[in-house]
Design an enzyme around this catalytic site. Structure first.
Site: not given
Length: 388
Positions: A197, A199, A327, A177
């Site tokens: 990450s 995406h 999630c 993040q």
């Protein structure tokens, strides 16, 4: 009006990244492990992406291992360290970790490993003194999330990493993040392993990376052809890796200006809702991700509005938000993150998260604040009527 405010779940792919992927699919489709022209041309694409990703965190190219995403990077860090030992040892994590850390640690615990979960304060921050006290002679890894995805709190990673380094313990952080939203310099930051990450930074879903400091040994999760220095076997997903690289480069170019813009919008939303009695801000307002706003919907006497109810109602109004981590968004259960921060089960069912991005405008923020209050008022009125 359609307003997307769930950038912590995923970001829309940058238009330039989409163009890059189309080019890769058309012209660079060879297997990068092949020795012929088609393969070597594609191998060059991957190494270019690696150079672009390291620019985001000031690493060296040989320190980046491409994975399928942040979850695999986290698992590779935890399990990759643990499986080097022929008997269970000790690992320290926080009580507000993403499930990609919490779940592999549960698995290790079932195998006899000792897992210490550090407490956090009401704002979700770890006390460095607790980390000092928790380290044992057999502690082999410490993993503390950098920026908490559900409540936005930033941890004192530099201080925590320094404690680990002083005690000779490997230190990992999930920076999924934080990357492209705050400056990360692994040459200055005392971390040994760091997860990324694609995406989350306007790349594509399906690619991530683990930074591994020089001299740090881990073992692979996947065994096969020995790609990625033997740490991540399997034919690389070239288009999504290329997308990751370009997204990282684009993010780095305007990181500072975009960070300041997001902070202004974030604080504007907090301020617009500050006097509204049914919303309680969560997380740390000062040590906070620049794009992140989160609340608990305060119960009104016996009335309860869950976070998921608000997500559905705002969606009907054309506004996309989430209730906690994406999630776990399909589960109606109290947030373990909010419970770890000291909230009750009832309160932990009522969390919402609004996360901003490159397409978010001040007009979006103003409209969202107005609609959110109207939706909550309407939900409360409906509850009162249903009980009368």
């Amino acid at each position: 009006m359609q307003i997307y405010l769930d950038y912590s779940a995923t970001t829309p792919t940058h238009p330039q990244v989409i163009e890059r992927v189309a080019t890769i699919l058309q012209h660079h489709w060879g297997n990068p492990s092949s020795l012929h022209t088609w393969g070597q041309d594609t191998a060059t694409v991957i190494e270019m992406a690696r150079e672009q990703v390291v620019g985001l965190i000031n690493a060296n190219p040989d320190q980046i291992i491409f994975t399928s995403g942040g979850t695999e990077a986290d698992n590779l860090a935890i399990i990759g360290v643990a499986q080097q030992y022929n008997r269970p040892r000790h690992i320290i994590i926080s009580s507000v970790e993403h499930s990609a850390i919490a779940e592999p640690c549960k698995q290790l615990e079932q195998q006899g490993w000792q897992i210490t979960r550090l407490p956090v304060n009401r704002q979700g921050r770890v006390n460095p003194l607790d980390l000092k006290a928790a380290i044992q002679s057999d502690t082999v890894l410490i993993s503390i999330i950098y920026g908490q995805s559900e409540v936005g709190t930033l941890q004192p990673i530099e201080e925590l990493g320094s404690i680990a380094r002083e005690r000779g313990v490997l230190f990992h952080t999930d920076a999924v993040q934080v990357a492209a939203r705050c400056d990360i310099d692994v040459r200055k930051l005392p971390v040994d392993l760091l997860s990324l990450s694609s995406h989350k930074i306007y790349g594509m879903q399906g690619s991530g990376a683990l930074y591994v400091r020089a001299g740090v040994d881990i073992l692979p999760l996947l065994r096969g052809g020995g790609q990625e220095k033997g740490l991540r076997s399997g034919t690389p997903a070239v288009p999504v890796i290329a997308a990751f690289g370009l997204a990282a480069e684009l993010a780095q170019k305007d990181l500072i200006s975009e960070k300041m813009r997001l902070i202004a919008l974030r604080d504007r939303l907090f301020d617009l809702l500050a006097d509204y009695p049914y919303l309680l801000p969560t997380g740390d307002r000062f040590y906070r991700l620049p794009h992140h706003v989160s609340f608990i919907v305060r119960p009104d006497n016996d009335s309860q509005i869950t976070g998921k109810q608000l997500v559905r109602q705002l969606n009907l109004a054309g506004i996309g938000i989430s209730s906690g981590s994406a999630c776990h968004s399909g589960k109606l259960s109290p947030s373990p993150i909010l419970k770890a921060m000291g909230y009750s089960d009832r309160e932990a069912l009522a969390g919402i998260r609004l996360t901003l991005g490159r397409d978010t405008s001040a007009a979006d923020i103003d409209w969202t604040a107005l609609v959110l209050k109207q939706v909550i008022d309407r939900c409360l009125s409906a509850l009162i009527v249903s009980k009368s």
